[in-house]
Design a protein around this motif. Structure first.
Motif, short mmCIF file in Angstrom:
data_model
loop_
_atom_site.label_atom_id
_atom_site.label_comp_id
_atom_site.label_asym_id
_atom_site.label_seq_id
_atom_site.Cartn_x
_atom_site.Cartn_y
_atom_site.Cartn_z
N GLN A 49 41.43 -28.96 32.43
CA GLN A 49 42.24 -28.99 33.66
C GLN A 49 42.04 -27.73 34.48
OE1 GLN A 49 46.14 -29.91 31.77
NE2 GLN A 49 46.26 -31.58 33.25
N TYR A 82 40.41 -27.37 38.19
CA TYR A 82 41.14 -26.78 39.31
C TYR A 82 40.30 -25.67 39.95
CZ TYR A 82 45.83 -28.86 39.21
OH TYR A 82 46.90 -29.72 39.33
N TYR A 125 48.52 -25.29 39.10
CA TYR A 125 47.47 -24.34 38.73
C TYR A 125 48.07 -23.21 37.88
CZ TYR A 125 43.13 -21.63 39.48
OH TYR A 125 41.95 -20.94 39.31
N SER A 165 48.77 -23.86 44.33
CA SER A 165 49.23 -25.00 43.55
C SER A 165 50.13 -24.55 42.42
CB SER A 165 48.02 -25.76 42.98
OG SER A 165 48.41 -26.66 41.97
N GLY A 217 44.73 -19.31 43.30
CA GLY A 217 45.00 -20.69 42.91
C GLY A 217 46.45 -20.94 42.60
#
Length: 368
Positions: free
Chosen positions: A187, A191, A147, A144, A140
Motif C-alpha cells: 500500500q 501511494y 498515507y 492523504s 504524502g
C-alpha cells in the motif's frame, strides 16, 4: 480563496515566553541576528499547519525551560471559514484543538498545509535515501490521511520484525509478520509511486524553467523488490502486483534476513533518484544545479498540494536567501504563486529590495 493565517500566538514555546503577531500580511519577514529565535517561529507555524517539525524535536525541547507546557495558536480564515487551531504541548503528548474541540492530528491534515524550505534542503539531492523518503512521506501525509496511517503501520511492523529477527525466530512467526508487511508495504509503495508520478511532472516543469530549457530533469522511483535503479518514467503500481512482488522478494531474502538480523525488503528501502540529462544528479550535478533541483522540488510541492487539496499552502522560508545567489533569489520569489502566504526569516531586509513594500510585513526580533 484559501485559508490564511490572520493571527499567531505562542506561549512558553522554545525560547519565547510569549510571541504574538497580529494582522499577518501576505509576506512576513522575520528579521534578527542569529540565535534570536527566528527559526523557532517557523517551526511553530509548521507544527500548526503540517502538524510536524522539520527539526524532529522531542516534546520537551519544544517547551520553554522551567515551564510545564507550551501553547501555540493560529487564527485562520477564508471567505467562508473562521477557525482557530490550538496546539498544547506537554512532556508526554501533543494535543490539537479546532475551535476549542479536541481533535486527532490526522483530522487536521490538509486543512492548512505548509511547505518549508531550509538551508539543509540540499540533502534532498545529496543526502541518504532515508532523507528523500522521509521528506516525500511528509508531503504524502499532508495530501492523504490514509498515507500517514499506512506509513505509521509500516513503521510499526518493520520495528517489530527487526526486533523479532534478533531473537532467532522460526519460519511460522516470520510468515505471520511478513503477511502484515506485504499488505501495508504494498500500500505504501503504491501511494508513493502514484504521488511521485504526478509530482515528477511538476518538478520537471519547474526545473526546465529554471534552466531556461537547457537541461532536462527526470525522477526515478525504484521499489525495494527491484534489483536495479529504475531510470525510466515513474509508473503507478497495481496493489496486487506490488503484493506479489514484495512477497516473492521476502521469500528469496528469508535466509539473508535471518543471517543479518534485519528486514531487507519493504518500503523502507524504496529509492528516489534525480537525473539531469540522464545522469545521476547526486553524482554529476554541480552545486548550482542541485540547488535548482531543490528550488524546483519546493515549487512542485506547492503546486501538487494546491492541485490535490484545493488549498494554497503556507510557504515557510527559513534563512534560505543567504544560501541562494541573487539570480535564484529572484527566481524563488518569481515562482511563488499569487496570494500565497509566506513567512521568511533573514538577518537583513536587503534581499527584498525588489519586492513591493505593500506586501511585506517586516518583524524585527526580538520584539520590544
Amino acid at each position: 480563496m484559501s485559508l490564511t493565517i490572520k493571527d499567531l500566538s505562542f506561549f512558553h514555546f522554545r525560547n519565547y515566553d510569549s510571541f504574538h503577531l497580529e494582522m499577518v500580511s501576505p509576506i512576513t519577514v522575520l528579521i534578527g541576528e542569529n540565535a534570536v529565535g527566528k527559526t523557532n517561529i517557523i517551526e511553530g507555524i509548521e507544527l500548526l499547519t503540517s502538524l510536524s517539525s522539520f527539526r524532529h524535536a522531542s516534546l520537551q525541547q519544544l517547551i520553554k525551560e522551567k515551564e510545564e507546557q507550551s501553547k501555540l495558536c493560529a487564527h485562520i480564515k477564508d471567505d467562508q471559514r473562521d477557525l482557530v487551531i490550538d496546539l498544547v504541548i506537554s512532556e508526554d503528548r501533543k494535543s490539537y484543538f479546532l475551535n476549542g474541540k479536541k481533535k486527532h492530528s490526522s483530522d487536521l491534515k490538509g486543512l492548512i498545509p505548509s511547505v518549508i524550505f531550509t538551508p539543509d534542503d540540499l540533502a534532498l539531492v545529496k543526502g541518504a535515501q532515508s532523507i528523500r523518503r522521509s521528506e516525500f512521506d511528509r508531503l504524502g501525509s499532508q495530501l492523504s490521511k490514509n498515507y500517514g496511517i499506512i506509513k505509521r503501520d509500516c513503521e510499526n511492523v518493520l520495528r517489530h520484525k527487526n526486533k523479532l529477527l534478533k531473537e532467532n525466530p522460526n519460519d511460522t512467526l516470520l510468515d505471520a509478520i511478513d503477511e502484515m508487511l506485504v499488505t501495508c508495504g504494498a500500500q505504501l509503495t503504491c501511494y508513493r509511486s502514484a504521488f511521485l508520478m504526478r509530482f515528477a511532472s511538476f518538478i520537471n516543469e519547474y526545473y526546465s524553467q529554471l534552466s531556461s530549457s537547457r537541461e532536462s530533469l527526470t525522477m526515478g522511483f525504484t521499489p525495494s523488490w527491484e534489483e536495479k535503479p529504475n531510470t525510466g518514467p515513474i509508473e503507478r503500481y497495481d496493489p496486487s502486483y506490488a503484493r506479489n512482488e514484495i512477497q516473492k522478494a521476502l521469500n528469496e531474502h528469508r535466509g539473508e534476513e535471518k543471517k543479518r538480523q534485519r528486514c531487507l525488503v519493504g518500503p523502507h528501502l524504496d529509492t528516489i533518484h534525480y537525473y539531469l540529462n540522464g545522469k545521476d544528479a547526486t553524482l554529476y550535478g554541480s552545486q548550482g544545479q542541485q540547488r535548482s533541483i531543490v528550488l524546483a522540488y519546493r515549487m512542485a510541492e506547492l503546486a501538487l498540494i494546491e492541485e490535490l487539496l484545493h488549498q494554497r499552502p503556507i510557504l515557510l522560508l527559513d534563512d534560505v536567501m543567504s544560501e541562494l545567489d541573487a539570480k535564484r533569489r529572484k527566481e524563488l520569489m518569481r515562482f511563488i504563486p499569487e496570494e500565497t502566504q509566506v513567512f521568511i526569516t533573514t538577518t537583513t531586509l536587503a534581499y527584498f529590495d525588489d519586492l513591493s513594500t505593500e506586501k511585506i510585513q517586516p518583524v524585527y526580533l526580538p520584539l520590544s
